[in-house]
Motif scaffolding. Structure first.
Motif, PDB file in Angstrom:
ATOM      1  N   VAL A  70       0.841  -1.199   0.000  1.00  0.00           N
ATOM      2  CA  VAL A  70       0.000   0.000   0.000  1.00  0.00           C
ATOM      3  C   VAL A  70       0.874   1.246   0.000  1.00  0.00           C
ATOM      4  O   VAL A  70       0.661   2.184  -0.787  1.00  0.00           O
ATOM      5  CB  VAL A  70      -0.952   0.002   1.214  1.00  0.00           C
ATOM      6  N   ASN A  71       1.858   1.285   0.878  1.00  0.00           N
ATOM      7  CA  ASN A  71       2.753   2.444   0.952  1.00  0.00           C
ATOM      8  C   ASN A  71       3.497   2.676  -0.355  1.00  0.00           C
ATOM      9  O   ASN A  71       3.698   3.823  -0.771  1.00  0.00           O
ATOM     10  CB  ASN A  71       3.755   2.257   2.090  1.00  0.00           C
ATOM     11  N   ARG A  72       3.898   1.597  -1.005  1.00  0.00           N
ATOM     12  CA  ARG A  72       4.610   1.729  -2.273  1.00  0.00           C
ATOM     13  C   ARG A  72       3.710   2.364  -3.343  1.00  0.00           C
ATOM     14  O   ARG A  72       4.137   3.278  -4.060  1.00  0.00           O
ATOM     15  CB  ARG A  72       5.099   0.358  -2.735  1.00  0.00           C
ATOM     16  N   ASN A  73       2.487   1.908  -3.428  1.00  0.00           N
ATOM     17  CA  ASN A  73       1.558   2.469  -4.405  1.00  0.00           C
ATOM     18  C   ASN A  73       1.257   3.936  -4.121  1.00  0.00           C
ATOM     19  O   ASN A  73       1.167   4.752  -5.041  1.00  0.00           O
ATOM     20  CB  ASN A  73       0.248   1.670  -4.407  1.00  0.00           C
ATOM     21  N   ILE A  74       1.105   4.270  -2.858  1.00  0.00           N
ATOM     22  CA  ILE A  74       0.825   5.659  -2.485  1.00  0.00           C
ATOM     23  C   ILE A  74       2.006   6.550  -2.848  1.00  0.00           C
ATOM     24  O   ILE A  74       1.830   7.656  -3.377  1.00  0.00           O
ATOM     25  CB  ILE A  74       0.507   5.750  -0.981  1.00  0.00           C
ATOM     26  N   LYS A  75       3.214   6.097  -2.577  1.00  0.00           N
ATOM     27  CA  LYS A  75       4.408   6.901  -2.868  1.00  0.00           C
ATOM     28  C   LYS A  75       4.567   7.123  -4.369  1.00  0.00           C
ATOM     29  O   LYS A  75       4.963   8.209  -4.810  1.00  0.00           O
ATOM     30  CB  LYS A  75       5.645   6.209  -2.301  1.00  0.00           C
TER      31      LYS A  75
END
Length: 287
Positions: A70-75
């Motif tokens: 999730v964090n990777r996609n948001i970044k």
């Protein structure tokens, strides 16, 4: 002026020129280096979205605790993520209210825009008379049902809005039949059911066999395009608190279903927890 004086002057000019060039080159080097250092010290962190006072570090801190995927996609797509957050946050939408085993609705909580689906019996397949949903769900529901019909798929609405009192009676019957521990796995206690929102629908047989039907497969694949989300996915009981319900879909709006699918691994509960738990921080970051 004599020849010697001319030579001396010529040599002086040459020396001065050499010194001037050396000084100019040194000054140029200094002027090229110093502003970079000064600029790096005074540089203002870039904001990720014009509506939010959030830098990359701020957003990383806000999203701490979310899975790495999730964090990777948001970044990677932070501006798009924040735009969807802006569109679906409770200050702009009442479709993303968190209702689960911890967050309850009041006994008196009844949606003001409930509509009888009997008025749409020519367009919808209803298991019985008396079904009601919020008017906000109808345009997307009718569009989804129409598209399904064009592909020879029948979406039968088997359950819709339930009042606090109705859910109370239903839950108590399940407890009497199967015991409270078992009932809590598949039935919401009164006030904790998404059906009280007037935006949740149970399709088809309301059992595991629905997942194997053409309708079950179609709605799982396509519902998000119309703003509907499967509330209790397979294998997520430890997170959502409920067993897999392939038939239970909640209308959260098209932007929210995009947000869920593209940034929260398709887990409605995860997205709604983030939106609601971070509500104050997100609102404080608004410009």
């Amino acid at each position: 002026m004599g020849g010697d004086d001319t030579a001396i002057m010529r040599n002086t000019i040459v020396i001065l020129s050499i010194l001037l060039l050396a000084f100019t080159g040194c000054s140029k080097k200094i002027s090229e280096e110093l502003p970079v250092e000064v600029e790096s010290e005074l540089e203002t962190p870039r904001l990720l979205h014009p509506a939010f006072n959030l830098t990359e570090d701020d957003l990383s801190e806000l999203c701490s605790g979310l899975p790495e995927s999730v964090n990777r996609n948001i970044k990677e797509r932070s501006e798009y993520f924040l735009q969807l957050i802006l569109d679906v946050h409770p200050w702009n939408s009442d479709l993303t209210v968190l209702v689960n085993k911890e967050q309850s609705l009041n006994r008196e909580g009844v949606p003001e825009d409930l509509v009888s689906l009997d008025e749409y019996k020519d367009q919808l397949l209803l298991s019985r008379s008396g079904h009601r949903l919020r008017a906000a769900t109808l345009p997307s529901l009718l569009a989804m049902v129409e598209k399904a019909e064009q592909e020879d798929i029948d979406l039968i609405i088997s359950s819709s809005y339930r009042s606090f009192e109705y859910q109370e009676g239903l839950y108590n019957r399940y407890v009497e039949r199967d015991g409270q521990e078992a009932a809590d796995r598949y039935s919401a206690r009164p006030g904790k059911s998404q059906h009280q929102l007037g935006t949740a629908i149970d399709f088809g047989s309301i059992d595991d066999s629905f997942a194997l039907t053409a309708a079950g497969k179609w709605v799982k694949e396509n519902a998000w395009l119309y703003g509907f989300s499967m509330s209790y996915p397979e294998g997520m009981e430890s997170y959502t608190g409920y067993v897999w319900e392939s038939w239970h879909f909640r209308y959260i709006g098209e932007n929210a279903s995009k947000l869920e699918k593209e940034f929260f691994d398709g887990i409605q509960e995860r997205m709604l927890r983030f939106i609601n738990n971070k509500s104050n921080l997100l609102e404080a970051a608004l410009i």
